[in-house]
Design an enzyme around this catalytic site. Structure first.
Site, short mmCIF file in Angstrom:
data_model
loop_
_atom_site.label_atom_id
_atom_site.label_comp_id
_atom_site.label_asym_id
_atom_site.label_seq_id
_atom_site.Cartn_x
_atom_site.Cartn_y
_atom_site.Cartn_z
NE ARG A 152 -3.55 -2.31 2.72
CZ ARG A 152 -3.25 -3.50 3.25
NH1 ARG A 152 -2.03 -3.71 3.77
NH2 ARG A 152 -4.14 -4.47 3.28
CE LYS A 176 -6.26 -1.02 4.92
NZ LYS A 176 -7.48 -1.07 4.08
CG HIS A 247 -3.93 1.42 -3.26
ND1 HIS A 247 -2.72 1.52 -2.62
CD2 HIS A 247 -4.87 1.58 -2.28
CE1 HIS A 247 -2.91 1.73 -1.33
NE2 HIS A 247 -4.20 1.77 -1.10
NE ARG A 250 -3.00 -3.17 -1.78
CZ ARG A 250 -2.56 -4.05 -0.88
NH1 ARG A 250 -1.26 -4.29 -0.78
NH2 ARG A 250 -3.40 -4.71 -0.12
CE1 TYR A 282 -6.13 -6.08 -7.54
CE2 TYR A 282 -6.45 -7.27 -5.50
CZ TYR A 282 -6.16 -6.10 -6.17
OH TYR A 282 -5.91 -4.95 -5.47
#
Length: 301
Positions: A152, A176, A247, A250, A282
């Site tokens: 991130r 996170k 992002h 990413r 994805y």
């Protein structure tokens, strides 16, 4: 926030303190919760109600008002998430007897495919920064590392020297929820970051020593907004017209791994997703790419 006399209910900050200490949520997430709850609290005070006294009917009235004012489904879904968590907190603390959110359904949102870049676009973007320039050499190392690891942006700009091992080719990330993961860098990223550390990093430390891996031009930790501006600059120079987000690399990291046969659970671990369902989006991007390739190259596509 409605009236100058508005005074926020102290329960909100107590709830946010609890989230910060137990869940390790990011500042951005906490800020979103705070905004949602303050607006709802102000609405309640206008109706001479309190957060503790709000029932399901009042919450539905508030949602209806937001709908009439054109609030987006995504915004309402986030608000409902904030309220569910907040009233769950009050229920556990026995400050309320019933959960007013129990029978309120969240709006169904379409699965939004993440914006990504083709491999050719990524190559063009990564080639744009001048590796001999101090600032652009730093940016080149950041872009290479971002694409190689799928970090991130907040994780990237916050990296310290002790989190990276060039000898082992690993980056240690605390993501996170305070979860730690090790992510391999790849040979190209190792070479570019090594060159940056030898040639450019010291020149950026104008204010003395710092353990930040990628300091700003002022020798401090770069903001994610500054790095986002730098990404857009190189994309423009590379002639990339696609919509980008902070992002984007990413997303490209995850999509390109899946396109080349990576296991979904491996990608989940590398990205630091707590749930496989988060990573599964994805596969839609990868499948769409495979279908496009089939249509382009297969004789009966």
């Amino acid at each position: 926030m409605a009236t100058p006399s508005y005074v926020p209910d102290p329960l909100i900050e107590g709830f946010l303190d609890e989230l910060w200490s137990t869940k390790g949520l990011s500042d951005n997430t906490l800020s979103a919760y705070r905004s949602d709850l303050l607006h709802f609290d102000a609405y309640l005070q206008q109706r001479q109600l309190s957060l503790l006294a709000a029932g399901r009917d009042v919450i539905q009235d508030y949602l209806g008002l937001r709908y009439d004012n054109g609030a987006a489904k995504s915004s309402s879904a986030r608000l409902l998430s904030s309220l569910r968590r907040f009233y769950g907190f009050l229920l556990i603390r026995q400050l309320i007897g019933d959960d007013p959110m129990a029978l309120i359904a969240s709006p169904k949102l379409p699965r939004k495919l993440p914006d990504t870049l083709s491999e050719a676009d990524v190559e063009a973007l990564l080639a744009e920064p001048d590796g001999d320039d101090t600032l652009e050499g730093r940016d080149k190392a950041m872009l290479e590392l971002l694409y190689a690891t799928g970090l991130r942006v907040t994780e990237l700009v916050g990296l310290t020297l002790e989190q990276i091992s060039l000898r082992q080719g690993l980056v240690r990330i605390t993501g996170k929820g305070g979860k730690e993961r090790l992510v391999p860098m790849g040979e190209v990223a190792i070479d570019v970051v090594s060159r940056y550390l030898k040639l450019q990093r010291a020149a950026l430390l104008v204010a003395g020593q710092s353990d930040v891996l990628f300091p700003s031009s002022r020798g401090r930790m770069m903001t994610r907004q500054t790095f986002w501006y730098r990404i857009k600059l190189y994309a423009q120079r590379a002639g990339i017209s696609k919509a980008l987000s902070p992002h984007t690399l990413r997303h490209a990291f995850a999509t390109h791994l899946l396109n080349h046969g990576a296991d979904l659970r491996v990608v989940q671990l590398l990205l630091g997703h707590s749930s496989l369902s988060t990573t599964q989006i994805y596969t839609h991007v990868a499948n769409a790419r495979l279908q496009a390739l089939h249509a382009e190259h297969h004789p009966r596509g």
